[in-house]
Design a protein around this motif. Structure first.
Motif, mmCIF file in Angstrom:
data_model
loop_
_atom_site.group_PDB
_atom_site.id
_atom_site.type_symbol
_atom_site.label_atom_id
_atom_site.label_comp_id
_atom_site.label_asym_id
_atom_site.label_seq_id
_atom_site.Cartn_x
_atom_site.Cartn_y
_atom_site.Cartn_z
ATOM 1 N N ASP A 119 1.178 -4.003 -2.728
ATOM 2 C CA ASP A 119 0.927 -2.923 -1.689
ATOM 3 C C ASP A 119 1.709 -3.404 -0.153
ATOM 4 O O ASP A 119 1.179 -4.396 -0.079
ATOM 5 C CB ASP A 119 -0.293 -2.075 -1.245
ATOM 6 N N CYS A 120 2.723 -2.582 0.594
ATOM 7 C CA CYS A 120 3.186 -3.455 0.972
ATOM 8 C C CYS A 120 2.651 -2.399 2.333
ATOM 9 O O CYS A 120 2.834 -1.218 2.881
ATOM 10 C CB CYS A 120 4.585 -2.996 1.549
ATOM 11 N N LEU A 121 3.027 -2.782 3.783
ATOM 12 C CA LEU A 121 2.831 -2.685 5.021
ATOM 13 C C LEU A 121 3.889 -3.197 6.330
ATOM 14 O O LEU A 121 3.880 -4.073 6.041
ATOM 15 C CB LEU A 121 1.450 -2.968 5.892
ATOM 16 N N THR A 150 2.913 -3.200 14.831
ATOM 17 C CA THR A 150 1.140 -3.255 14.321
ATOM 18 C C THR A 150 1.152 -4.331 14.278
ATOM 19 O O THR A 150 1.391 -5.247 13.721
ATOM 20 C CB THR A 150 1.446 -2.042 12.981
ATOM 21 N N TRP A 156 -6.005 -9.498 5.692
ATOM 22 C CA TRP A 156 -5.361 -8.805 5.125
ATOM 23 C C TRP A 156 -4.712 -9.284 3.469
ATOM 24 O O TRP A 156 -4.636 -8.765 2.331
ATOM 25 C CB TRP A 156 -4.048 -8.182 5.597
ATOM 26 N N TRP A 166 -1.910 1.692 2.696
ATOM 27 C CA TRP A 166 -0.288 1.338 2.401
ATOM 28 C C TRP A 166 0.362 1.602 1.123
ATOM 29 O O TRP A 166 -0.073 2.302 0.836
ATOM 30 C CB TRP A 166 -0.840 -0.149 2.046
ATOM 31 N N GLN A 167 1.077 1.653 1.538
ATOM 32 C CA GLN A 167 2.941 1.638 0.385
ATOM 33 C C GLN A 167 2.437 0.934 -0.793
ATOM 34 O O GLN A 167 3.522 -0.254 -0.263
ATOM 35 C CB GLN A 167 3.904 2.242 1.103
#
Length: 213
Positions: A119-121, A150, A156, A166-167
């Motif tokens: 999962d990434c942000l 951001t 996190w 998250w993508q």
């Protein structure tokens, strides 16, 4: 009541205690990374991101009890918040990122690799308009050179953080990233892939996380 307490004590004594294991990791990043386990930094890229060609692979070990959560901070080089590099020269351009990693246990078995399962942000995106790269006097925050930042979410990279929203990490080919200087030194697991945010050029700082069971 006494029987219940005694039964609970016996059960707790019989349960195997969690054991810390030693893991080895290999990471290649364009341009810089920090590697965290359960919220604590265990390794950072040894080459400063301000180095013009800061491409290199790092290999290191760490101890952890399963399950554990890996947090990865990856940054592409930029001169300022415009997201550009070599500003004012004939090489003025947007940079591009990319990172690949693998973690193995003490037996040499691979336990996790970089792939779409992370999962990434994206927490720094610039420029918001790619025409900024062609401007003769690009100014961060003005016109095509606007940027988006951001705040890094608290906690996190810890196990109990909720990454909903998250993508999934975006996967890129070697042709997309053109990895160099250290990448070929590592024998990568066949399943390890180059990942980043959805945009290689404009995503400048990315947080990625995964839990290893």
């Amino acid at each position: 009541m006494r029987y219940v307490l005694l039964t609970g004590l016996i059960a707790s004594l019989a349960a195997p205690a969690a054991m810390a294991e030693t893991f080895s990791a290999d990471v290649w990043a364009d341009n810089w990374f920090a590697f965290q386990v359960n919220g604590e930094t265990v390794a950072e890229d040894s080459v400063p991101i301000t180095t013009e060609r800061s491409f290199n692979a790092e290999s290191f070990s760490f101890e952890a009890e399963r399950p554990f959560t890996i947090g990865l901070i990856v940054k592409d080089f930029k001169e300022n918040d415009s997201g550009l590099e070599y500003i004012g020269t004939n090489r003025q351009q947007m940079g591009d990122g990319g990172v690949i990693l693998q973690v193995k246990d003490a037996s040499g078995a691979t336990v996790v690799v970089s792939d779409a399962g992370w999962d990434c942000l994206v927490i720094h995106e610039a420029p918001l308009d790619k025409s900024c790269a062609a401007e003769s006097n690009p100014v961060a925050g003005e016109g095509a050179c606007a940027f988006r930042v951001t705040k890094e979410p608290a906690g996190w990279s810890t196990a109990d953080f909720d990454a909903a929203g998250w993508q999934a990490a975006s996967v890129f080919s070697e042709r997309d990233v053109s990895p160099k200087d250290g990448y070929d030194r590592i024998r990568w697991d066949d399943a390890a892939e180059l990942i980043w945010g959805p945009e290689l050029e404009t995503d400048n700082t990315v947080l990625c996380r995964i839990t290893v069971e």
